[in-house]
Design a protein around this motif. Structure first.
Motif, PDB file in Angstrom:
ATOM      1  N   SER A  31     -16.195 -10.020  -4.284  1.00  0.00           N
ATOM      2  CA  SER A  31     -16.661  -8.651  -4.511  1.00  0.00           C
ATOM      3  C   SER A  31     -15.524  -7.694  -4.906  1.00  0.00           C
ATOM      4  O   SER A  31     -15.789  -6.570  -5.326  1.00  0.00           O
ATOM      5  N   ASN A  32     -14.284  -8.123  -4.743  1.00  0.00           N
ATOM      6  CA  ASN A  32     -13.141  -7.275  -5.109  1.00  0.00           C
ATOM      7  C   ASN A  32     -12.078  -8.156  -5.769  1.00  0.00           C
ATOM      8  O   ASN A  32     -11.201  -8.698  -5.109  1.00  0.00           O
ATOM      9  N   ARG A  33     -12.196  -8.285  -7.067  1.00  0.00           N
ATOM     10  CA  ARG A  33     -11.310  -9.203  -7.786  1.00  0.00           C
ATOM     11  C   ARG A  33     -10.005  -8.550  -8.233  1.00  0.00           C
ATOM     12  O   ARG A  33      -9.150  -9.214  -8.809  1.00  0.00           O
ATOM     13  N   ASP A  34      -9.856  -7.293  -7.955  1.00  0.00           N
ATOM     14  CA  ASP A  34      -8.640  -6.583  -8.335  1.00  0.00           C
ATOM     15  C   ASP A  34      -8.186  -5.705  -7.177  1.00  0.00           C
ATOM     16  O   ASP A  34      -8.215  -4.475  -7.254  1.00  0.00           O
ATOM     17  N   PRO A  35      -7.738  -6.323  -6.082  1.00  0.00           N
ATOM     18  CA  PRO A  35      -7.376  -5.537  -4.899  1.00  0.00           C
ATOM     19  C   PRO A  35      -6.116  -4.718  -5.144  1.00  0.00           C
ATOM     20  O   PRO A  35      -5.264  -5.073  -5.962  1.00  0.00           O
ATOM     21  N   ALA A  36      -5.990  -3.619  -4.413  1.00  0.00           N
ATOM     22  CA  ALA A  36      -4.783  -2.798  -4.481  1.00  0.00           C
ATOM     23  C   ALA A  36      -3.630  -3.536  -3.811  1.00  0.00           C
ATOM     24  O   ALA A  36      -3.801  -4.196  -2.780  1.00  0.00           O
ATOM     25  N   HIS A  37      -2.463  -3.425  -4.418  1.00  0.00           N
ATOM     26  CA  HIS A  37      -1.265  -4.042  -3.850  1.00  0.00           C
ATOM     27  C   HIS A  37      -0.397  -2.978  -3.190  1.00  0.00           C
ATOM     28  O   HIS A  37      -0.368  -1.830  -3.623  1.00  0.00           O
ATOM     29  N   GLU A  38       0.289  -3.391  -2.138  1.00  0.00           N
ATOM     30  CA  GLU A  38       1.182  -2.499  -1.414  1.00  0.00           C
ATOM     31  C   GLU A  38       2.611  -2.809  -1.854  1.00  0.00           C
ATOM     32  O   GLU A  38       3.158  -3.857  -1.527  1.00  0.00           O
ATOM     33  N   TYR A  39       3.192  -1.896  -2.615  1.00  0.00           N
ATOM     34  CA  TYR A  39       4.570  -2.046  -3.073  1.00  0.00           C
ATOM     35  C   TYR A  39       5.441  -1.221  -2.137  1.00  0.00           C
ATOM     36  O   TYR A  39       5.333   0.007  -2.102  1.00  0.00           O
ATOM     37  N   GLU A  40       6.276  -1.885  -1.353  1.00  0.00           N
ATOM     38  CA  GLU A  40       6.927  -1.234  -0.220  1.00  0.00           C
ATOM     39  C   GLU A  40       8.447  -1.232  -0.359  1.00  0.00           C
ATOM     40  O   GLU A  40       9.034  -1.944  -1.172  1.00  0.00           O
ATOM     41  N   THR A  41       9.060  -0.456   0.492  1.00  0.00           N
ATOM     42  CA  THR A  41      10.517  -0.333   0.542  1.00  0.00           C
ATOM     43  C   THR A  41      11.042  -0.981   1.814  1.00  0.00           C
ATOM     44  O   THR A  41      10.534  -0.720   2.917  1.00  0.00           O
ATOM     45  N   TYR A  42      12.052  -1.804   1.653  1.00  0.00           N
ATOM     46  CA  TYR A  42      12.666  -2.535   2.760  1.00  0.00           C
ATOM     47  C   TYR A  42      14.157  -2.221   2.808  1.00  0.00           C
ATOM     48  O   TYR A  42      14.730  -1.703   1.847  1.00  0.00           O
ATOM     49  N   VAL A  43      14.779  -2.527   3.922  1.00  0.00           N
ATOM     50  CA  VAL A  43      16.187  -2.198   4.110  1.00  0.00           C
ATOM     51  C   VAL A  43      17.046  -3.465   4.044  1.00  0.00           C
ATOM     52  O   VAL A  43      16.611  -4.547   4.423  1.00  0.00           O
ATOM     53  N   VAL A  44      18.255  -3.323   3.537  1.00  0.00           N
ATOM     54  CA  VAL A  44      19.300  -4.336   3.660  1.00  0.00           C
ATOM     55  C   VAL A  44      20.341  -3.762   4.610  1.00  0.00           C
ATOM     56  O   VAL A  44      20.743  -2.599   4.466  1.00  0.00           O
ATOM     57  N   TRP A  45      20.740  -4.540   5.587  1.00  0.00           N
ATOM     58  CA  TRP A  45      21.675  -4.034   6.595  1.00  0.00           C
ATOM     59  C   TRP A  45      22.711  -5.092   6.941  1.00  0.00           C
ATOM     60  O   TRP A  45      22.513  -6.282   6.733  1.00  0.00           O
ATOM     61  N   ASN A  46      23.817  -4.615   7.472  1.00  0.00           N
ATOM     62  CA  ASN A  46      24.829  -5.467   8.100  1.00  0.00           C
ATOM     63  C   ASN A  46      25.159  -4.884   9.464  1.00  0.00           C
ATOM     64  O   ASN A  46      24.774  -3.752   9.767  1.00  0.00           O
ATOM     65  N   LEU A  47      25.887  -5.635  10.259  1.00  0.00           N
ATOM     66  CA  LEU A  47      26.384  -5.164  11.548  1.00  0.00           C
ATOM     67  C   LEU A  47      27.892  -5.342  11.607  1.00  0.00           C
ATOM     68  O   LEU A  47      28.429  -6.303  11.049  1.00  0.00           O
ATOM     69  N   VAL A  48      28.545  -4.418  12.285  1.00  0.00           N
ATOM     70  CA  VAL A  48      29.914  -4.652  12.740  1.00  0.00           C
ATOM     71  C   VAL A  48      29.853  -4.766  14.255  1.00  0.00           C
ATOM     72  O   VAL A  48      29.408  -3.832  14.937  1.00  0.00           O
ATOM     73  N   ILE A  49      30.237  -5.919  14.762  1.00  0.00           N
ATOM     74  CA  ILE A  49      30.176  -6.211  16.194  1.00  0.00           C
ATOM     75  C   ILE A  49      31.608  -6.221  16.714  1.00  0.00           C
ATOM     76  O   ILE A  49      32.407  -7.087  16.340  1.00  0.00           O
ATOM     77  N   GLU A  50      31.920  -5.261  17.559  1.00  0.00           N
ATOM     78  CA  GLU A  50      33.291  -5.113  18.041  1.00  0.00           C
ATOM     79  C   GLU A  50      33.341  -5.468  19.522  1.00  0.00           C
ATOM     80  O   GLU A  50      32.717  -4.802  20.359  1.00  0.00           O
ATOM     81  N   THR A  51      34.056  -6.529  19.838  1.00  0.00           N
ATOM     82  CA  THR A  51      34.275  -6.942  21.217  1.00  0.00           C
ATOM     83  C   THR A  51      35.747  -6.710  21.544  1.00  0.00           C
ATOM     84  O   THR A  51      36.555  -6.437  20.655  1.00  0.00           O
TER      85      THR A  51
END
Length: 261
Positions: A31-51
């Motif tokens: 019944s819905n052959r052309d559904p809406a798509h969700e185009y989203e924003t994601y993050v790229v991250w790093n960590l600095v771990i200081e011991t």
């Protein structure tokens, strides 16, 4: 308790169809052959771990030329790191008060192009680069043949690097920093349990791109090396979180990252 400091590095934004990240987000029906798509924003991250004994960098992000032809067009069309040029590793470290020379060791959660693109900064140095035994050969196999995964670029990691190979299910890198083998997304994906006084952090990483994955919704098959292994690793993460009460940081969930950072 180990006196550990974690600094979150924001390495920019990737935009992609949510269908890649959460399998079956939008599917056609009778019944819905052309559904809406969700185009989203994601993050790229790093960590600095200081011991008290060492300063560790977690991952190296995308190559700054990702959007200028460095990433192959089909990959950039699927996952567009739209501001990679504004996020060189050296600049983002400097913004957080660090320099490349402050880094004593690098942990590569895996060698996909949005994680390994800054490794060239450590080429020809003696900085140890930790990678799981199952990840390094698969990355070369994928990058050098037509098989495996298309998300590996040899130009990211085929350098004169001081590789340190992690074996088995776990490895204590430093006091309060325990590496965890979490195969599924890739064969050698690494996470970590990082002890902080009253506030441990469980680095889930790309075992779960977003919160829906951590709740059990798998990523698309193109992002899973092995679905069965992914489910087992997910359960391991959940068990560790239950046992420790740790906060979690997920692979690319922008809202989770912003809450922590």
């Amino acid at each position: 308790m180990v006196d550990t400091t974690i600094t979150f590095l924001d390495r920019g934004r990737v935009q992609a169809d949510r269908n890649f990240v959460v399998d079956g987000t939008s599917v056609a029906t009778a019944s819905n052959r052309d559904p809406a798509h969700e185009y989203e924003t994601y993050v790229v991250w790093n960590l600095v771990i200081e011991t008290p004994e060492t300063t560790i960098l977690w991952d190296t992000g995308s190559h700054p030329d990702a959007g200028d032809g460095y990433w192959p067009d089909p990959l950039y069309e699927a996952f567009a790191h739209v501001d990679a040029a504004d996020h060189s590793l050296s600049d983002d470290l400097a913004a957080a008060g660090y320099s490349l020379s402050d880094i004593d060791a690098v942990v590569m959660s895996h060698l996909h192009l949005d994680h390994a693109g800054g490794l060239y900064n450590f080429a020809g140095t003696d900085t140890p680069i930790y990678v799981h035994r199952e990840e390094l050969p698969f990355a070369y196999f994928s990058a050098k043949t037509a098989e495996g995964s298309i998300a590996y670029l040899a130009s990211d990691f085929d350098h004169d690097l001081n590789w340190q190979v992690v074996h088995g299910d776990g490895y204590r890198l430093a006091d309060g920093v325990e590496l965890l083998h979490l195969p599924g997304h890739t064969p050698g994906l690494l996470g970590a349990l990082i002890e902080r006084e009253g506030d441990p952090l469980l680095v889930v990483g790309d075992e779960a791109y977003v919160e829906a994955n951590y709740e059990g919704a798998p990523m698309a098959t193109s992002l899973l090396w092995n679905n069965g292994a992914w489910k087992e690793s997910l359960e391991r993460c959940r068990n560790v979180q239950r046992e420790t009460g740790a906060e979690i940081i997920l692979g690319h969930d922008l809202s989770v990252f912003e809450d922590l950072a």
